[in-house]
Design an enzyme around this catalytic site. Structure first.
Site, PDB file in Angstrom:
ATOM      1  N   LYS A 110       0.837  -1.209   0.000  1.00 20.57           N
ATOM      2  CA  LYS A 110       0.000   0.000   0.000  1.00 20.57           C
ATOM      3  C   LYS A 110       0.868   1.254   0.000  1.00 20.57           C
ATOM      4  O   LYS A 110       0.542   2.237  -0.662  1.00 20.57           O
ATOM      5  CB  LYS A 110      -0.927   0.006   1.211  1.00 20.57           C
ATOM      6  CG  LYS A 110      -2.061  -0.998   1.088  1.00 20.57           C
ATOM      7  CD  LYS A 110      -3.010  -0.884   2.270  1.00 20.57           C
ATOM      8  CE  LYS A 110      -4.075  -1.960   2.227  1.00 20.57           C
ATOM      9  NZ  LYS A 110      -4.844  -2.028   3.474  1.00 20.57           N
ATOM     10  N   LYS A 193      -3.328 -11.103  -6.430  1.00 20.38           N
ATOM     11  CA  LYS A 193      -4.680 -11.337  -5.902  1.00 20.38           C
ATOM     12  C   LYS A 193      -5.665 -10.303  -6.446  1.00 20.38           C
ATOM     13  O   LYS A 193      -5.266  -9.181  -6.790  1.00 20.38           O
ATOM     14  CB  LYS A 193      -4.665 -11.300  -4.371  1.00 20.38           C
ATOM     15  CG  LYS A 193      -4.433  -9.942  -3.807  1.00 20.38           C
ATOM     16  CD  LYS A 193      -4.877  -9.802  -2.352  1.00 20.38           C
ATOM     17  CE  LYS A 193      -4.675  -8.348  -1.987  1.00 20.38           C
ATOM     18  NZ  LYS A 193      -5.146  -7.856  -0.779  1.00 20.38           N
ATOM     19  N   LYS A 196      -9.763  -4.606  -4.822  1.00 20.05           N
ATOM     20  CA  LYS A 196     -10.625  -3.500  -5.256  1.00 20.05           C
ATOM     21  C   LYS A 196      -9.845  -2.221  -5.510  1.00 20.05           C
ATOM     22  O   LYS A 196     -10.379  -1.284  -6.076  1.00 20.05           O
ATOM     23  CB  LYS A 196     -11.765  -3.282  -4.264  1.00 20.05           C
ATOM     24  CG  LYS A 196     -11.343  -3.062  -2.837  1.00 20.05           C
ATOM     25  CD  LYS A 196     -12.535  -3.209  -1.896  1.00 20.05           C
ATOM     26  CE  LYS A 196     -12.048  -3.459  -0.468  1.00 20.05           C
ATOM     27  NZ  LYS A 196     -13.036  -4.079   0.368  1.00 20.05           N
TER      28      LYS A 196
END
Ligand code: TYM
Length: 328
Positions: A110, A193, A196
């Site tokens: 992130k 993976k 969203k």
């Protein structure tokens, strides 16, 4: 068993969330004492528009209800409405080595996606808040997708540390993973993976319109060669589609593999799109109905908050006493 799990409010629910986590929640609520939480404080670790966040939090509850989370069988609530989550997180922060947080793969991923000046301490401390979510309820099992495993290892480490230092208080929770579906892969890049936060063509929304589902499945990246075979290393794209088919059709992967053995990729994709449209239609309908029932949803959340608070308060009284905070 006491079960706890959470989901972030932001971004629509995708089939990775559903197959990796929510289908487990649905099973567990039948037999266990379950706490399911929409983790709005976690969403704040990335920049959010306040009005959008409020809406998304309500929407996520509606989505969970539409999928079959039953407030008569579990406690459904919003993280920020039980302030003890943040309070325990602070105390756990004082026991968490910085190095453990810096090596978390989700933090690194992130942080990489943000400009350096927007990587805040909240993002680094994200797993500590998650540990406090789980430990606050003395949870025994946590049903999640594979990507949360590392965070739950840290949760166990923190429980152990606290217990060693202040005496037996927290339970070390088990991670509950599905045998298949714990890691649904991206349609655009099947080595990563489904997420969203990636581009829209990489994930399939549970409540997405049929046309859009079809378009995305037909455009999914497949592998070289023509053969349809379950082999996640050599054929990650096809294997991901077979896994999704197997989970939605509730047929073992070998049976699905056989069904498509002599067919081509286009046939597999068409069949998968048709299956998804059929299975997701009732969920979409249910969500539309719930979209108009704001008061009903608010009442569920009020009851959830009350019940979760009563347990959270008891744990925090114990924790405050143990760490040496003066009672009022
Ligand atoms: P979140 O909101 O990213 O995802 C919710 C759940 O969906 C699972 N999941 C997947 N499973 C399989 N394949 C995928 N591609 C996939 N993508 C997501 C996640 O593993 C998760 O179970 N940090 C958590 C929320 C959280 C939490 C907690 C979970 C906060 N506190 C305490 C358990 C216990 C998260 O961001 O989930």
């Amino acid at each position: 068993m006491r079960i706890f799990s959470g989901i972030q409010p932001t971004g629509g629910m995708h089939i990775g969330n559903y197959l990796g986590a929510i289908t487990q929640w649905l099973e567990l609520q039948e037999k266990h004492e379950c706490f399911f939480c929409v983790v709005d404080l976690h969403a704040l670790t990335l920049p959010q528009d306040p009005d959008e966040l409020r809406k998304a939090t309500h929407q996520k509850v509606v989505e969970l209800l539409a999928l079959g989370i039953n407030p008569e069988k579990c406690t459904l609530f919003i993280q920020s409405q039980v302030p003890e989550h943040s309070e325990l997180a602070w105390i756990l922060n004082t026991l968490t080595p910085l190095g453990e947080l810096e090596r978390m793969t989700q933090f690194k991923d992130k942080a990489r996606k943000q400009v350096a000046s927007s990587v805040f301490a909240g993002l680094l401390n994200y797993p500590v808040l998650m540990a406090s979510d789980v430990l606050l309820y003395k949870t025994q099992g946590v049903p999640v997708g594979q990507d949360q495993s590392q965070h739950l290892e840290l949760t166990r480490t923190l429980a152990k540390k606290f217990n060693q230092r202040f005496g037996e208080t927290f339970v070390e929770p088990k991670t509950i993973l599905k045998k298949e579906g714990a890691k649904i892969m991206s349609l655009a890049d099947p080595k990563r993976k489904m997420s969203k936060s990636d581009k829209a063509d990489s994930y399939l929304g549970i409540f997405e319109e049929p046309e859009s589902l079809k378009k995305k499945v037909m455009g999914a990246v497949t592998d070289t060669g023509k053969e349809i075979r379950f082999d996640p290393t050599k054929k990650p794209g096809v294997s991901n589609l077979l896994t999704i088919y197997s989970l939605f059709s509730v047929e073992p992967i070998q049976k699905v593999e056989k069904k498509f053995q002599k067919k081509d990729y286009a046939f597999l994709k068409k069949s998968l799109a048709a299956l998804l449209i059929e299975k997701l239609e009732p969920l979409r309908r249910k969500k539309k109905e719930l979209d108009t029932r704001d008061l009903y949803v608010k009442e569920i959340l009020r009851r959830g908050q009350q019940h979760a608070s009563s347990l959270a308060r008891a744990t925090m009284e114990e924790v405050r006493e143990k760490v040496g905070l003066l009672e009022p």
